[in-house]
Design a protein around this motif. Structure first.
Motif, PDB file in Angstrom:
ATOM      1  N   GLY A 186       0.790  -1.225   0.000  1.00  0.00           N
ATOM      2  CA  GLY A 186       0.000   0.000   0.000  1.00  0.00           C
ATOM      3  C   GLY A 186       0.822   1.274   0.000  1.00  0.00           C
ATOM      4  N   LYS A 187       2.051   1.213  -0.493  1.00  0.00           N
ATOM      5  CA  LYS A 187       2.955   2.381  -0.508  1.00  0.00           C
ATOM      6  C   LYS A 187       3.051   2.960  -1.922  1.00  0.00           C
ATOM      7  CE  LYS A 187       4.370   1.628   3.728  1.00  0.00           C
ATOM      8  NZ  LYS A 187       4.119   2.508   4.829  1.00  0.00           N
ATOM      9  N   LEU A 200       6.986  -5.248  -6.896  1.00  0.00           N
ATOM     10  CA  LEU A 200       6.392  -4.360  -5.901  1.00  0.00           C
ATOM     11  C   LEU A 200       5.027  -3.832  -6.335  1.00  0.00           C
ATOM     12  CD1 LEU A 200       9.563  -2.407  -4.755  1.00  0.00           C
ATOM     13  CD2 LEU A 200       8.358  -4.233  -3.527  1.00  0.00           C
ATOM     14  N   ALA A 201       4.781  -3.797  -7.641  1.00  0.00           N
ATOM     15  CA  ALA A 201       3.502  -3.293  -8.156  1.00  0.00           C
ATOM     16  C   ALA A 201       2.335  -4.221  -7.832  1.00  0.00           C
ATOM     17  CB  ALA A 201       3.599  -3.076  -9.659  1.00  0.00           C
ATOM     18  N   VAL A 254       3.596   1.952  -8.019  1.00  0.00           N
ATOM     19  CA  VAL A 254       5.015   2.070  -8.363  1.00  0.00           C
ATOM     20  C   VAL A 254       5.219   2.936  -9.600  1.00  0.00           C
ATOM     21  CG1 VAL A 254       7.091   0.785  -9.029  1.00  0.00           C
ATOM     22  CG2 VAL A 254       5.489  -0.205  -7.369  1.00  0.00           C
ATOM     23  N   THR A 255       6.200   3.816  -9.513  1.00  0.00           N
ATOM     24  CA  THR A 255       6.703   4.554 -10.665  1.00  0.00           C
ATOM     25  C   THR A 255       8.160   4.145 -10.838  1.00  0.00           C
ATOM     26  OG1 THR A 255       5.237   6.430 -10.283  1.00  0.00           O
ATOM     27  CG2 THR A 255       7.180   6.832 -11.647  1.00  0.00           C
ATOM     28  N   MET A 290       6.168  14.085  -7.665  1.00  0.00           N
ATOM     29  CA  MET A 290       7.244  14.800  -6.980  1.00  0.00           C
ATOM     30  C   MET A 290       6.877  15.104  -5.529  1.00  0.00           C
ATOM     31  SD  MET A 290       9.743  14.732  -8.891  1.00  0.00           S
ATOM     32  CE  MET A 290      10.887  15.805  -8.086  1.00  0.00           C
ATOM     33  N   ARG A 291       5.627  15.430  -5.241  1.00  0.00           N
ATOM     34  CA  ARG A 291       5.224  15.680  -3.856  1.00  0.00           C
ATOM     35  C   ARG A 291       5.380  14.416  -3.027  1.00  0.00           C
ATOM     36  NH1 ARG A 291       0.441  18.176  -5.851  1.00  0.00           N
ATOM     37  NH2 ARG A 291      -0.718  16.450  -4.963  1.00  0.00           N
ATOM     38  N   GLN A 292       4.946  13.289  -3.569  1.00  0.00           N
ATOM     39  CA  GLN A 292       5.029  12.031  -2.826  1.00  0.00           C
ATOM     40  C   GLN A 292       6.478  11.625  -2.638  1.00  0.00           C
ATOM     41  OE1 GLN A 292       2.612   9.791  -5.453  1.00  0.00           O
ATOM     42  NE2 GLN A 292       0.744  10.272  -4.367  1.00  0.00           N
ATOM     43  N   TRP A 293       7.295  11.756  -3.689  1.00  0.00           N
ATOM     44  CA  TRP A 293       8.683  11.339  -3.618  1.00  0.00           C
ATOM     45  C   TRP A 293       9.440  12.196  -2.610  1.00  0.00           C
ATOM     46  CZ3 TRP A 293      13.310  13.480  -6.172  1.00  0.00           C
ATOM     47  CH2 TRP A 293      14.407  12.639  -6.025  1.00  0.00           C
TER      48      TRP A 293
END
Length: 106
Positions: free
Chosen positions: A34-35, A51-52, A57-58, A96-99
């Motif tokens: 759930g990340k 992981l997807a 995932v990106t 970008m906000r999440q990263w």
């Protein structure tokens, strides 16, 4: 200066028993569900794909040739490029906000 990479040789080694074992050991030690995950330098997308299954995932990979052999059994976002692609994204973009938030928390 750009280095040449033996993509087929790398792919062959990944598919050998010890190559598969390497990834299984890594995945066994990762407990993420759930990340939102950024896989930078994702290569063939082996870990991004794994992981997807349970994450958003990106994956970012600068080598287009590696993406030809990309693993994509599960759904994840793939970006072709390097750090310049991340730098070009607007700071207020969702990725970008999440990263940035994830990097600060670590």
């Amino acid at each position: 200066m750009r280095q040449t990479v033996d993509i087929q040789g790398y792919l062959d080694s990944v598919n050998l028993p010890w190559g598969k074992l390497f990834y299984r050991i890594i995945w066994h030690n990762l407990d993420v569900k759930g990340k939102k995950i950024l896989d930078f330098g994702s290569g063939f997308g082996i870990t991004a794909n794994h992981l997807a299954k349970k994450n958003d995932v990106t994956a970012v990979e600068p080598n287009e040739e590696m993406l030809v052999y990309r693993w994509h059994e599960y759904d994840y976002r793939q970006i072709n490029g390097g750090i310049e692609k991340l730098r070009a994204m607007p700071e207020n973009s969702l990725l970008m906000r999440q990263w940035t938030c994830s990097a600060v928390k670590m």
